[in-house]
Structure formats: structure tokens, C-alpha cells
Write a protein that holds these residues in place. Sequence first.
Motif, PDB file in Angstrom:
ATOM      1  N   ILE A 171      -1.454   2.993  -0.505  1.00  0.00           N
ATOM      2  CA  ILE A 171      -2.192   2.199   0.484  1.00  0.00           C
ATOM      3  C   ILE A 171      -1.587   2.436   1.864  1.00  0.00           C
ATOM      4  O   ILE A 171      -0.378   2.296   2.059  1.00  0.00           O
ATOM      5  CB  ILE A 171      -2.143   0.705   0.123  1.00  0.00           C
ATOM      6  N   GLU A 172      -2.450   2.768   2.815  1.00  0.00           N
ATOM      7  CA  GLU A 172      -2.021   2.955   4.199  1.00  0.00           C
ATOM      8  C   GLU A 172      -2.663   1.878   5.062  1.00  0.00           C
ATOM      9  O   GLU A 172      -3.889   1.706   5.062  1.00  0.00           O
ATOM     10  CB  GLU A 172      -2.406   4.349   4.703  1.00  0.00           C
ATOM     11  N   LEU A 173      -1.827   1.153   5.797  1.00  0.00           N
ATOM     12  CA  LEU A 173      -2.295   0.032   6.618  1.00  0.00           C
ATOM     13  C   LEU A 173      -1.971   0.296   8.082  1.00  0.00           C
ATOM     14  O   LEU A 173      -0.939   0.888   8.414  1.00  0.00           O
ATOM     15  CB  LEU A 173      -1.633  -1.277   6.182  1.00  0.00           C
ATOM     16  N   GLU A 174      -2.840  -0.176   8.956  1.00  0.00           N
ATOM     17  CA  GLU A 174      -2.620  -0.106  10.394  1.00  0.00           C
ATOM     18  C   GLU A 174      -2.748  -1.510  10.979  1.00  0.00           C
ATOM     19  O   GLU A 174      -3.677  -2.245  10.643  1.00  0.00           O
ATOM     20  CB  GLU A 174      -3.642   0.826  11.064  1.00  0.00           C
ATOM     21  N   PHE A 175      -1.797  -1.861  11.839  1.00  0.00           N
ATOM     22  CA  PHE A 175      -1.837  -3.135  12.555  1.00  0.00           C
ATOM     23  C   PHE A 175      -1.820  -2.822  14.047  1.00  0.00           C
ATOM     24  O   PHE A 175      -0.755  -2.823  14.683  1.00  0.00           O
ATOM     25  CB  PHE A 175      -0.646  -4.020  12.166  1.00  0.00           C
ATOM     26  N   PRO A 176      -2.992  -2.517  14.623  1.00  0.00           N
ATOM     27  CA  PRO A 176      -3.041  -2.078  16.032  1.00  0.00           C
ATOM     28  C   PRO A 176      -2.471  -3.110  17.002  1.00  0.00           C
ATOM     29  O   PRO A 176      -1.884  -2.747  18.018  1.00  0.00           O
ATOM     30  CB  PRO A 176      -4.543  -1.853  16.275  1.00  0.00           C
ATOM     31  N   ALA A 177      -2.656  -4.393  16.699  1.00  0.00           N
ATOM     32  CA  ALA A 177      -2.154  -5.427  17.606  1.00  0.00           C
ATOM     33  C   ALA A 177      -0.635  -5.400  17.701  1.00  0.00           C
ATOM     34  O   ALA A 177      -0.057  -5.825  18.711  1.00  0.00           O
ATOM     35  CB  ALA A 177      -2.624  -6.806  17.148  1.00  0.00           C
ATOM     36  N   LEU A 178       0.021  -4.902  16.650  1.00  0.00           N
ATOM     37  CA  LEU A 178       1.482  -4.853  16.618  1.00  0.00           C
ATOM     38  C   LEU A 178       2.027  -3.454  16.861  1.00  0.00           C
ATOM     39  O   LEU A 178       3.251  -3.276  16.928  1.00  0.00           O
ATOM     40  CB  LEU A 178       1.997  -5.353  15.257  1.00  0.00           C
ATOM     41  N   ASN A 179       1.116  -2.447  16.939  1.00  0.00           N
ATOM     42  CA  ASN A 179       1.540  -1.041  17.068  1.00  0.00           C
ATOM     43  C   ASN A 179       2.431  -0.636  15.896  1.00  0.00           C
ATOM     44  O   ASN A 179       3.468   0.008  16.059  1.00  0.00           O
ATOM     45  CB  ASN A 179       2.279  -0.811  18.391  1.00  0.00           C
ATOM     46  N   VAL A 180       1.989  -1.013  14.695  1.00  0.00           N
ATOM     47  CA  VAL A 180       2.767  -0.771  13.482  1.00  0.00           C
ATOM     48  C   VAL A 180       1.851  -0.178  12.424  1.00  0.00           C
ATOM     49  O   VAL A 180       0.684  -0.596  12.278  1.00  0.00           O
ATOM     50  CB  VAL A 180       3.395  -2.080  12.957  1.00  0.00           C
ATOM     51  N   GLY A 181       2.365   0.795  11.706  1.00  0.00           N
ATOM     52  CA  GLY A 181       1.667   1.345  10.558  1.00  0.00           C
ATOM     53  C   GLY A 181       2.547   1.271   9.323  1.00  0.00           C
ATOM     54  O   GLY A 181       3.779   1.324   9.424  1.00  0.00           O
ATOM     55  N   LEU A 182       1.935   1.149   8.143  1.00  0.00           N
ATOM     56  CA  LEU A 182       2.692   0.995   6.888  1.00  0.00           C
ATOM     57  C   LEU A 182       1.987   1.753   5.782  1.00  0.00           C
ATOM     58  O   LEU A 182       0.768   1.623   5.593  1.00  0.00           O
ATOM     59  CB  LEU A 182       2.808  -0.492   6.526  1.00  0.00           C
ATOM     60  N   LYS A 183       2.761   2.547   5.063  1.00  0.00           N
ATOM     61  CA  LYS A 183       2.248   3.250   3.883  1.00  0.00           C
ATOM     62  C   LYS A 183       3.071   2.802   2.686  1.00  0.00           C
ATOM     63  O   LYS A 183       4.279   3.036   2.617  1.00  0.00           O
ATOM     64  CB  LYS A 183       2.359   4.765   4.063  1.00  0.00           C
ATOM     65  N   LEU A 184       2.409   2.133   1.729  1.00  0.00           N
ATOM     66  CA  LEU A 184       3.099   1.595   0.568  1.00  0.00           C
ATOM     67  C   LEU A 184       3.242   2.669  -0.507  1.00  0.00           C
ATOM     68  O   LEU A 184       2.399   3.566  -0.621  1.00  0.00           O
ATOM     69  CB  LEU A 184       2.326   0.403   0.004  1.00  0.00           C
ATOM     70  N   PRO A 185       4.292   2.602  -1.309  1.00  0.00           N
ATOM     71  CA  PRO A 185       4.457   3.584  -2.391  1.00  0.00           C
ATOM     72  C   PRO A 185       3.420   3.377  -3.486  1.00  0.00           C
ATOM     73  O   PRO A 185       2.810   2.303  -3.616  1.00  0.00           O
ATOM     74  CB  PRO A 185       5.874   3.306  -2.896  1.00  0.00           C
ATOM     75  N   LYS A 186       3.218   4.395  -4.296  1.00  0.00           N
ATOM     76  CA  LYS A 186       2.218   4.333  -5.361  1.00  0.00           C
ATOM     77  C   LYS A 186       2.564   3.304  -6.429  1.00  0.00           C
ATOM     78  O   LYS A 186       1.697   2.839  -7.159  1.00  0.00           O
ATOM     79  CB  LYS A 186       2.070   5.710  -6.009  1.00  0.00           C
ATOM     80  N   SER A 187       3.846   2.945  -6.503  1.00  0.00           N
ATOM     81  CA  SER A 187       4.258   2.002  -7.540  1.00  0.00           C
ATOM     82  C   SER A 187       3.736   0.593  -7.301  1.00  0.00           C
ATOM     83  O   SER A 187       3.761  -0.242  -8.207  1.00  0.00           O
ATOM     84  CB  SER A 187       5.792   1.957  -7.615  1.00  0.00           C
ATOM     85  N   ILE A 188       3.252   0.307  -6.109  1.00  0.00           N
ATOM     86  CA  ILE A 188       2.733  -1.027  -5.795  1.00  0.00           C
ATOM     87  C   ILE A 188       1.239  -1.045  -6.068  1.00  0.00           C
ATOM     88  O   ILE A 188       0.479  -0.203  -5.567  1.00  0.00           O
ATOM     89  CB  ILE A 188       3.027  -1.397  -4.330  1.00  0.00           C
ATOM     90  N   ASP A 189       0.806  -2.002  -6.868  1.00  0.00           N
ATOM     91  CA  ASP A 189      -0.602  -2.134  -7.246  1.00  0.00           C
ATOM     92  C   ASP A 189      -1.420  -2.521  -6.020  1.00  0.00           C
ATOM     93  O   ASP A 189      -1.273  -3.619  -5.473  1.00  0.00           O
ATOM     94  CB  ASP A 189      -0.739  -3.186  -8.335  1.00  0.00           C
ATOM     95  N   GLY A 190      -2.290  -1.632  -5.583  1.00  0.00           N
ATOM     96  CA  GLY A 190      -3.075  -1.881  -4.381  1.00  0.00           C
ATOM     97  C   GLY A 190      -4.291  -2.736  -4.601  1.00  0.00           C
ATOM     98  O   GLY A 190      -4.980  -3.087  -3.643  1.00  0.00           O
ATOM     99  N   SER A 191      -4.594  -3.101  -5.850  1.00  0.00           N
ATOM    100  CA  SER A 191      -5.808  -3.878  -6.105  1.00  0.00           C
ATOM    101  C   SER A 191      -5.648  -5.350  -5.766  1.00  0.00           C
ATOM    102  O   SER A 191      -6.645  -6.062  -5.637  1.00  0.00           O
ATOM    103  CB  SER A 191      -6.213  -3.721  -7.576  1.00  0.00           C
TER     104      SER A 191
END
Length: 742
Positions: free
Chosen positions: A228-248
Motif C-alpha cells: 500500500i502506497e499512501l500520500e498525505f499532500p497536506a503534510l508533504n509525507v508519503g508512506l509505502k507499507l510492507p507487503k506483510s501488512i494486510d491492506g484490506s
Amino acid sequence: MNKKDRDLWLVNRIEEWRAEVEAEKQARLAGATEKKIALARERAELLAKDNAEQERRRDILAKTCNLFSKFEREKIEYLNNLQRKAEWQQYLRCDGLPDPRVPTQMATYIHVWQTTNACDADELDRRCVEALPMMLMLEEMVANPKQFTPLQLQTFNEVRLQLREQLSETIQCASYMILRNLEKNLKMESIKLATYNREFQALKLNIWVAVRMPTRKLKPVEPEPEPIELEFPALNVGLKLPKSIDGSCVCVRAAKSEVDLLSESSKSYALAAEVANRYTDLFVFMVKEHIEMLKVKAEQDAARSAFYKEVNAKIRELEAFLKANMYTKNEREKEELDNLHLSEPTFMQDPRTLIGENNEAAFRKYLKKCLTRTKTGEVQLRKYRICGGTLNLDLLIVPPQPKRLRNNVFLSTLLLPKRLQATPYQVQYRAPGPPPPGVTRTPEEIEEEMKKVEAEYEKLALVFIQLPQDIMWTEPPVICQWQEARKLWTTNYINDYKFNEDKLTVQFRTGVLWPIGIATLRYNNMPYQGWDMKPNPNGKGVLLTVTGAFITVTWLCIGNSVKLKWLANATTRALRQHIGKKYSVKKMVQLMRAAACDFFPDFDGHNHIEGTCPKEWVIERHTYHAMAMLSRAYNFQWSRWNVGAGSRNIVMQLREAVDKKREAKFNLLYANPKQTTILKCNELSTELTLEPMVGLGFYPDLFTLNMSYGSVDARRATFNMKFNLVETVFGMLQELKLSSFS
């Protein structure tokens, strides 16, 4: 020459040799006696000189210190008047808010806050608006130790810390209440995704939730999950979670607080001890030192007297023995008698030098006491500072949601305690270091190791941060995370760190999603490369320019305030919005430290900066006060001789600046606790000699030197100084500590 003549010649030579030896011995004895007399005379003359100088200090230095103290009291009274007016204005506003200057009102406010049942986003917004100005006001009050009593300062600091703690709790509670009802509080981007985005004062809160869907039947062969890749434009932060974390069914909270609510609870944050003689004036210091010198001298004189008394007793005993046995040779006793006549007591250092060395040793002990022991990977907060606030990236468990029944009835499961619950995720990994020197590896081995590292990196979360422009990024920052259980910032979980200086971005991988801090070196601009202080040629006030390792800053001190006038070599637009605005000295210090532009070292800064020259604080502080008094009449400047001058000596350049048409030449000013003078040598001399200029007498300090050495215009400008400007310049010089860090 026959045998008889040879024997006679030999006897004569032996007699001549004995006469020479006896004469040499008598000369040594006479020299030893003269040396004792000369040393005693020298000590007596030095003592008489010290006593005479002390009487001069009692006459003129005491008056100077009283004048400085009077200006300080006037400044404190001015600040107290401002505080009383502010208290009255707060009373007239009648807005229901407490006055931060009144601890009882603050205690009531915090107690009501703690017992309130409302803890939603609107309550958080109200508390941010109310509490943050109170915290800033309390921080400025705590930074003025001379304006309040120690008990008041302790109370203000306790209230300030309670406010910070309660605001942190409210942020957590509000986040929990928002997640308690996704349908009501979050924006449903799709049937599977809900988001929350709100900006509070000094706080931005983003929440990303993958809504749990009904469980489907598993396929025979499940495809590999995508990260899962997340973007938080208001914070100027991006996050990519490892595959081991259940994205559902994942929930991620991203909260950016402009106020660091964590660091102060770390043991390495506060200064461990207060420096000795912080506010002792020079006259009192010299009186104590003179008394100590007399005490040490008396002890040394007593030791010498006891030594010579014992020696004289032995001499009398040997002389009596030799007189009673005059017909025997007694060579051993005679040699012993001669040695006794030549004997001297054990070397005793000059009391003044001894006191100075003891003070240096005491300061080294103080610096050692201020060194806080840190654990592996821990960020030492006396050396680093968390800038730009803190960033919370949290993997959370979504609380049970309310179920809609008939007739507008909702059923909800309540789990206790009513707090945010983190999703378990912790991966400890540290990439291997380079091979030891001399070890060679084949390309296949290198490729195999890189594949292993990449495989381990895939288990870690990837974080991307755009660094804010309101911080002065002169060096790559240190990324760290907060270990709540141990109350410290650590880098143990940070891997694959990359810093892009051109785009001002950082990227790293981490095995835990804990609060993130961006740390910068506090003293990266030190030691100073140079400094200059002179009257403002275009109007009132005093210009103060300091050149650091990266940045050059110019301030303009006018009346009770200081302005940021100019920044050179700035890497970002940090502090530009403050140029030309009036601030108090303490507020200016806070603003520049928050922007990672710290030109204001604490006393333990010598532990973390190389090439400094710690000075005796009493003479340094007194010299700053004298410089402030003369700041409209003289131009002061850095000298290259200051670093090697020793802890009790301050060397700088000065020249008169009252005549704007003619520019005078710089002279070397030499100041120590005993006296201040103008040296014969100058900045361009091949070596530093402490010979004063011809015709200069004894002056206890810089201020009294100006009264005799300065021109009529310089003295007139000095006596026209008002306490407002003097104390503002003095406050800046005390914060900068130019003599110790340049």
C-alpha cells in the motif's frame, strides 16, 4: 723541574683548588641567601600591589558594578510593569481564559480540562487555540530567570509541562473519537476507503482507513499482495507499507505537530546543572578571590616558616656538633650543613595562578557533569535539536463501529480503555556495514549480499518526507523515532537513509511506525568565524554581526527590542518573515533555535563544539555589560588572539566610532579579572605580547578604562545611554557568548 719542585707545585695547586671550591661554596651560600631575600621581597611587593589594586577596585569598580546593577533593576522593573499591564488587559477581556501568569488560574483550567467529557475534533480545535499561546508565553517567562523567583520559575515550568501533556492527551483522545464513527466523521472516498483531513492551529491531522469488507471465499491460488502506497499532500509525507501488512483493513494516522510535545521528557534535554557564579558581579568575585588569595598565601607562608624553622634547628645542631669536634674532619656533617644552607622549600605556585587553575578545573568538572550518558542509537538532545515539530505515522486498529438498528437506535461495542490501539508491527534490522580493510569480495558475493539486503528492506516501511522551507538545512538532518517506554529519540530502526540536498527531501525505511523527529546539529554554525559590533551608522541602535560556519547574521538592537536585519548564505527562506520585526531577546533566541539557526550556545556547548575557548564567566559577563554601555561609542571586533589567550583573558579589537567622518585604527583590548588595558601590539603583529600602551595606568575594567582613555565624545555617548538599549545589547551578548565561542 725536580721532584721537590713538583711536590711544592702540586701542594700549591691543591691549596688554590680548595680556595676556589670554598669561594664557590660561599658564593652559592650567599646567592641562596640573596635569593631567599629577593623572593620574600618580591612576594611582599606583589602583595602590596594586590592590596593597592583591591583598594582601587573598592573605589571605582564597585561604583561601576552598582551602575550595571541599577540598569538591570530598571530593566526588570520595566518588564514587571509590562506584565502588570498585560494582567490588567487580560482581566478586562473577561474571555473566560486563565492568565498564564497566575498559577492558581492555570491549575483550575487544567483540572477542568482533565475532567471534561467532550473530546472530539471541535474540542481539540478549541484547546489548540487556547493552550498554544499560553505555552509560548510560559516558555518566554521561564527563559527570564532574573525577573522571577526560583519558586515562581519552578511553578511556571510545571504548569507549562502539564499543558503540553494535556494537549498531547487531547490529540490522542480526539483521534480515537474520530475513528469511533467512520461513517459520520470521515469522508468516504469509495466503498472501501475513508479519509479524514483537518488542520488545527499548529497541528495537521490526516487519517486513511481501508474499510473492512465482508470476508470472501479464498481462491485456490491467492495473488501476491501489493504494498500500500499512501500520500498525505497536506503534510508533504508519503508512506509505502510492507507487503506483510494486510491492506484490506489497515488504518493509518498521519499527524504533524509544529510543537515538539515529546523531547522535554527525555533526560538529555535539560541542562544538567547551573554554572557557578552565574550572576556574581566582578567586584564581589574579586573580593572573594582576594580573600582566597590571602588565605592561600598565609598557608604557603606558614609552610615556608615551618620549613625554615626545621632547617635552622638542624643547622644549629650541626654547628654545635662541629664546634665540639673541631679537631676531626667531619666531612659528612660539613657537607650536610652546606646542603641545609642551600635547601629550599617545596615549590609553591603563585596563589593567583593556583586560584585560576582551580577555577579551570572546576569548570572542566562542571562540563563533565553536564555530559548525559546516552544509549546506543539515542539522540543526544544537548547536541541535537528536533526541528519543525514531530510527525506521527501510526498503524492503528479501528475501534468497533456503531450498528444502525430500527427507530434511529445505534448499537456499539465499547472496548476499555477508550484509547487508540496500535497494530502490531515491529521489524528490527540493521544493514551490514562495509567489509573490514583488506577483505576483498567477488562480484557474486556482493550481488548475493545486495539481494539479501533488498529482501530485508522489503519488510520495512518506506517513508518519504519533503522538508519544510522554514528550517535552515545546512547539513543532512538526523531522522529519529520516539521510544515512549524509554523516553528517548532513537535511530536504531532507521535504514536506507537518503537525503536530497537540492530538493530538500529525505527518504528512509523503518521497522516501526513511531513518532518521527527530524534532528539537526544545534551548534553547526560554531565556533564563530568572526563578529563585529558597532553603532548603527544610519540611525539609532547598535548593529551586531556574527559570522558562523555557514550563515552570517546581523541584528539591530533598538531600545527594548532586537530586529533581525540581514541573513547571508541562507539555504532556505527560513526567518525571512521575521526580518525587520521587533522581538525581545528571549523571543529572538526561540525563533532562531526553532529555525535550526542556533547562535546561542548554553554553557555546556563546549562539550559539543571543537575549537572553543571557555572564559571565566564573571569577567566575560562583566565585559559584555561594559561593551553594551560603550556600544554607541565604540566598534568592537573579533581577534584571532582570543582563542589562545587562556580562560581568564579576553582579547578583542576596538576603536572609537563617534566620529563618522574619520575612521580610527583598531587596537587590541586585553581584559582579565584583575584589570583591562590596551596592548602595544595589534592584530597584525607576529606574536601576542601583553605589554600595555605607554602611559596607561591601572584600570579594573573596560568601563573605567574608557573614562580615562576615551575621548570626550566617547564618554559623553556612554553617559547618554539608556537602560533599555544597554540591557538589550547586554542580553544579546550574554546569549551569543562571543568571547568563549570564537
